[in-house]
Design an enzyme around this catalytic site. Structure first.
Site, PDB file in Angstrom:
ATOM      1  N   ASP A 374       0.848  -1.193   0.000  1.00  0.00           N
ATOM      2  CA  ASP A 374       0.000   0.000   0.000  1.00  0.00           C
ATOM      3  C   ASP A 374       0.883   1.241   0.000  1.00  0.00           C
ATOM      4  O   ASP A 374       0.746   2.124   0.844  1.00  0.00           O
ATOM      5  CB  ASP A 374      -0.925  -0.028   1.233  1.00  0.00           C
ATOM      6  CG  ASP A 374      -1.992   1.048   1.178  1.00  0.00           C
ATOM      7  OD1 ASP A 374      -2.147   1.686   0.123  1.00  0.00           O
ATOM      8  OD2 ASP A 374      -2.657   1.284   2.208  1.00  0.00           O
ATOM      9  N   PHE A 375       1.816   1.291  -0.964  1.00  0.00           N
ATOM     10  CA  PHE A 375       2.705   2.444  -1.076  1.00  0.00           C
ATOM     11  C   PHE A 375       1.905   3.641  -1.608  1.00  0.00           C
ATOM     12  O   PHE A 375       1.232   3.544  -2.638  1.00  0.00           O
ATOM     13  CB  PHE A 375       3.855   2.147  -2.031  1.00  0.00           C
ATOM     14  CG  PHE A 375       4.913   1.240  -1.460  1.00  0.00           C
ATOM     15  CD1 PHE A 375       4.709   0.558  -0.273  1.00  0.00           C
ATOM     16  CD2 PHE A 375       6.122   1.066  -2.118  1.00  0.00           C
ATOM     17  CE1 PHE A 375       5.684  -0.268   0.249  1.00  0.00           C
ATOM     18  CE2 PHE A 375       7.108   0.247  -1.601  1.00  0.00           C
ATOM     19  CZ  PHE A 375       6.880  -0.433  -0.415  1.00  0.00           C
ATOM     20  N   GLU A 376       2.017   4.746  -0.933  1.00  0.00           N
ATOM     21  CA  GLU A 376       1.328   5.953  -1.352  1.00  0.00           C
ATOM     22  C   GLU A 376       2.316   7.118  -1.367  1.00  0.00           C
ATOM     23  O   GLU A 376       3.511   6.944  -1.100  1.00  0.00           O
ATOM     24  CB  GLU A 376       0.151   6.238  -0.409  1.00  0.00           C
ATOM     25  CG  GLU A 376      -0.892   5.119  -0.393  1.00  0.00           C
ATOM     26  CD  GLU A 376      -2.055   5.383   0.542  1.00  0.00           C
ATOM     27  OE1 GLU A 376      -2.174   6.520   1.043  1.00  0.00           O
ATOM     28  OE2 GLU A 376      -2.845   4.446   0.780  1.00  0.00           O
ATOM     29  N   GLY A 377       1.817   8.325  -1.671  1.00  0.00           N
ATOM     30  CA  GLY A 377       2.670   9.505  -1.640  1.00  0.00           C
ATOM     31  C   GLY A 377       3.816   9.413  -2.620  1.00  0.00           C
ATOM     32  O   GLY A 377       3.653   9.052  -3.778  1.00  0.00           O
ATOM     33  N   GLN A 465      -7.594   1.819  -5.219  1.00  0.00           N
ATOM     34  CA  GLN A 465      -8.465   2.645  -4.389  1.00  0.00           C
ATOM     35  C   GLN A 465      -9.294   3.570  -5.293  1.00  0.00           C
ATOM     36  O   GLN A 465      -8.807   4.611  -5.725  1.00  0.00           O
ATOM     37  CB  GLN A 465      -7.646   3.467  -3.405  1.00  0.00           C
ATOM     38  CG  GLN A 465      -6.787   2.646  -2.463  1.00  0.00           C
ATOM     39  CD  GLN A 465      -5.913   3.512  -1.576  1.00  0.00           C
ATOM     40  OE1 GLN A 465      -6.295   4.622  -1.196  1.00  0.00           O
ATOM     41  NE2 GLN A 465      -4.731   3.003  -1.234  1.00  0.00           N
TER      42      GLN A 465
END
Length: 592
Positions: A374-377, A465
């Site tokens: 769930d890597f974000e940013g 998402q």
């Protein structure tokens, strides 16, 4: 010394033919005793031509054959860990002009015996007791000068193994297979009194996995298959176990899946939910979150929510017991890495290796089924000039791909790998892919695409998402806005139909299999921007799975095996009186 004199001396040395009583049988602690694994565990003299042959054999399918040459008696030997001041029995079935069996380094009286049996196998046996400080002995078989080839088989060193790693483990026993649809669950008994680092699983003669526990899950495909398993430690690999065979028929219908994130390391307004209290409607439970010690360290830590922050949090023992109970029901429990506050950048190989090590430690500690990414940013981005989807060069992407493939290889087919990117990192790549495409020095839009592309054959589920997003262009060239059926149909169709990237028809994002895709949604209006009502979600699913009730966007195909739904989160669902899980579980069950 001639052979007649040698025979007389040997009989005198043995005190005639009366042998001491054998100790009670404990276990055969010799490695590869029947040479079924060729010469593994044995060291033979260089000029002996030693090999495992298929005839003549005493038992199994192979036996040792070696040939004395000149002053070389064709000795084959192995060193075995033993216990001090303990009794052992050594035996072997041998065939040849003169064949010897012996043991040295006992710390008491070394033993040797021989026989002449050129036309049939004959058994040799000796017993001995180890000295007070003896921790290993060397057993051997050999022929005699000028006597031609000999054979040896089914060599047994009976007694208790030592505690060191001076020898490879003995072979695992009790291999059993359970077939569930197209999946095979293997279990076995670890070697007794052996130090084991891990196991190698063989399907139809080829190694398919190296688990660290005595269990393995495989999805071998249709047809008959045969499995064996071996054990290994730093010294070497054991012989393979007795084989077990299975037959795989047609796959069952796809199981519709609900994926939920569980706030396991933090509290917020939704409240804490104990693992044991997670409703059975959820098939995948993603523990949120494992986070890095720093953005670039690759060192991932999972901290259970403290009591002060999460009143009623269970103990680690109860948490693990609840995980086992869920798994016994067929549920999957994963560690999710990243989240909104957990930026992870594997910019170097040291960070990559630390990521693999630390994630493995979390999986092993809690007995988890796999990993959710769930890597974000700013965790993923593309460097200038990196525009080839199939051959990325940006280190943070290359190292993530390598790390995930290493984890998959370490745990084998049972390893569950899921990803939960935002639409910005996937579908937005349809218009913006490659650095500078939207005027920036580096490019994040679509930066998950090379990772998904590289892991497409290993990926269990992708659940983008479909929330917290601006308008996205679909394959129809129109903008689609979140919160309605059309948005979910358009976003999901892009994953299932595939699409060209940045207008380049030769740089295609390949279509994923429908059973690899779930739709990501907030569980309640306060769980994320872009909440979609139950009725609109079902409308989208009907359009994609049945081809009915579609709105303005018409998907490129019908996808009966679309896997299911993902939600943020289980905690918010409970806060909202389980509206998400109960309504959508009933709907998915009704689809068959």
């Amino acid at each position: 010394m001639n052979l007649r004199k040698l025979a007389a001396v040997a009989v005198l040395a043995l005190g005639g033919t009366v042998l001491a009583a054998s100790p009670a049988r404990a276990a055969n602690i010799a490695t590869n005793p029947g040479f079924e694994n060729d010469l593994a565990g044995w060291t033979c003299t260089a000029s002996s031509g030693a090999a495992a042959v298929s005839s003549p054999v005493h038992g199994g399918s192979k036996a040792l054959q070696a040939t004395p040459a000149g002053s070389d008696t064709a000795r084959c030997q192995q060193t075995v860990s033993v216990k001090p001041s303990s009794s052992y029995s050594l035996s072997a079935w041998v065939r040849g002009g003169y064949v010897f069996l012996g043991v040295s380094g006992t710390g008491t009286t070394d033993q040797s015996t021989w026989t002449s049996s050129p036309s049939a196998y004959s058994q040799l046996t000796r017993t001995f007791t180890t000295g007070a400080s003896t921790t290993s002995v060397t057993i051997h078989v050999n022929g005699w000068y000028g006597q031609g080839a000999y054979q040896a088989d089914d060599i047994v060193l009976d007694g208790e193994a030592g505690q060191g790693q001076g020898q490879p483990p003995t072979a695992p026993t009790g291999l059993a297979a359970t077939v569930n649809g197209t999946n095979v669950a293997l279990t076995w008994s670890p070697p007794q009194s052996s130090t084991v680092t891990g196991y190698n699983v063989y399907r139809d003669g080829a190694k398919v996995g190296s688990p660290t526990t005595a269990a393995y899950a495989d999805a071998p495909g249709m047809g008959p298959h045969t499995y064996q398993v071996s054990a290994f430690n730093p010294t070497g690999e054991s012989a393979r176990s007795a084989p077990v065979s299975v037959a795989i028929g047609d796959p069952p219908p796809v199981r519709r899946t609900l994926v939920g994130y569980l706030h396991a390391s933090f509290a917020n307004g939704s409240g804490y939910v104990r693992m044991a209290d997670v409703p059975n409607e959820w098939d995948f439970v993603n523990l949120s979150f494992g986070e890095p010690t720093s953005v670039t360290s690759g060192d991932i830590r999972f901290r259970r929510c403290p009591v002060a922050e999460c009143p009623g949090v269970e103990s680690d023992a109860d948490f693990i017991a609840a995980i086992r109970a869920k798994q016994a029901l067929g549920k999957k429990v994963l560690i999710s890495i990243g989240g909104q506050n957990g930026q992870v950048q594997l910019a170097g190989t040291a960070a990559r290796d630390k990521f693999v090590e630390s994630v493995s430690a979390i999986i092993d500690r809690y007995g988890l089924d796999g990993l959710d990414v769930d890597f974000e940013g700013h965790s993923l981005y593309l460097n200038a000039g990196d525009t080839d989807l199939a051959a990325p060069t940006t280190p943070v992407i290359v190292n993530l791909i390598s790390a995930l493939k290493t984890l998959k290889a370490r745990y084998g087919a049972r390893f569950v790998l899921t990803m939960a990117p935002e639409t910005f990192f996937v579908q937005l790549g349809y218009r913006f892919y490659g650095p500078g495409a939207n005027g920036s020095a580096d490019q994040r839009a679509g930066s998950y695409l090379p990772v998904i592309h590289a892991l497409r054959d290993d990926l269990t589920l992708l659940h983008v998402q479909d929330y917290n997003s601006g308008p996205i262009t679909g394959l129809d060239g129109q903008y689609h806005t979140m919160g309605n059926a059309d948005f979910h149909v358009a976003m999901t169709d892009m994953l299932l139909a595939g699409f060209p990237i940045a207008g380049d028809p030769n740089n295609l994002f390949p279509a994923l299999r429908p059973e690899q895709v779930a739709i990501g949604l907030p569980a309640a209006t306060y769980a994320g921007n872009g909440f979609t009502s139950v009725a609109e979600v079902h409308k989208a699913f009907d359009c994609l799975v049945k081809g009915t009730g579609c709105g303005p966007y018409k998907p490129r195909g019908v996808y009966p095996n679309l896997r299911g739904l993902m939600s943020w989160s289980i905690n918010w669902d409970r806060y909202d009186s389980f509206e998400f899980s109960r309504n959508h579980r009933a709907y998915l069950n009704g689809l068959g």
